[in-house]
Design an enzyme around this catalytic site. Structure first.
Site, PDB file in Angstrom:
ATOM      1  N   PRO A 133       0.775  -1.246   0.000  1.00 60.89           N
ATOM      2  CA  PRO A 133       0.000   0.000   0.000  1.00 60.89           C
ATOM      3  C   PRO A 133       0.805   1.295   0.000  1.00 60.89           C
ATOM      4  O   PRO A 133       0.790   2.072   0.963  1.00 60.89           O
ATOM      5  CB  PRO A 133      -0.842  -0.141   1.277  1.00 60.89           C
ATOM      6  CG  PRO A 133      -0.003  -0.965   2.179  1.00 60.89           C
ATOM      7  CD  PRO A 133       0.723  -1.937   1.277  1.00 60.89           C
ATOM      8  N   CYS A 134       1.462   1.571  -1.111  1.00 59.18           N
ATOM      9  CA  CYS A 134       2.231   2.808  -1.238  1.00 59.18           C
ATOM     10  C   CYS A 134       1.316   4.033  -1.214  1.00 59.18           C
ATOM     11  O   CYS A 134       1.778   5.135  -0.918  1.00 59.18           O
ATOM     12  CB  CYS A 134       3.091   2.783  -2.499  1.00 59.18           C
ATOM     13  SG  CYS A 134       2.203   2.373  -3.995  1.00 59.18           S
TER      14      CYS A 134
END
Length: 170
Positions: A133-134
């Site tokens: 989850p950047c």
């Protein structure tokens, strides 16, 4: 030399087309954009039942996530990167659903508090968007910066999916 089976799939989502590549070991690519060269490379490889099964699982989980019904992915990930990049990506996976960390938070978390820019570069090199989850990494000012080129609108929409429990650390 054995050539690994690959599967390519495009999900048509309300946020735009999302591309997946799976192999016989798990999910190896997930992004909003794909180069014609990569798409051609994958298409030239045999798609087998194991890669297809991982593609099916990835599609189900991403669809559930995008509809707000899934908070944690359970896909085997096949990632290649430097030890620093892998440390950053591991840290991204530790950011709880609904929370955001700054690039500085990530750098501190991995024990490299001065490596804020390098964290940004590793974040940019993440080839498995959403699942790693950047989108949960924001600027220290709280600004939505550095997602999929300039697609901060997608970053904002992903964070809004998680918003009911969103907490900003910083």
């Amino acid at each position: 030399m054995k050539v690994e089976e690959l599967s390519f799939r495009t999900l048509h989502t309300r946020l735009g087309d999302f591309h997946l590549i799976t192999c016989e070991r798990g999910l190896t690519y997930a992004a909003w954009a794909i180069s014609p060269e990569l798409q051609e490379f994958v298409s030239a490889h045999k798609s087998g039942p194991t890669a297809q099964a991982y593609a099916d699982a990835a599609e189900r989980q991403l669809t559930d996530y995008l509809s707000g019904d899934l908070q944690e992915f359970s896909l085997p990930l096949v990632v290649e990167g430097t030890s620093f990049q892998r440390a950053v990506w591991d840290a991204l996976c530790q950011i709880p659903y609904g929370e955001t960390w700054s690039y500085r938070d990530v750098a501190t978390h991995i024990g490299k508090p001065l490596a804020v820019r390098a964290v940004g570069q590793a974040n940019r090199a993440n080839g498995i968007a959403v699942v790693i989850p950047c989108h949960r990494v924001i600027g220290s000012s709280g600004a939505l910066v550095g997602y999929a080129g300039s697609a901060t609108d997608i970053k904002e929409q992903l964070l809004n999916i998680e918003r009911p429990s969103a907490i900003v650390n910083g």
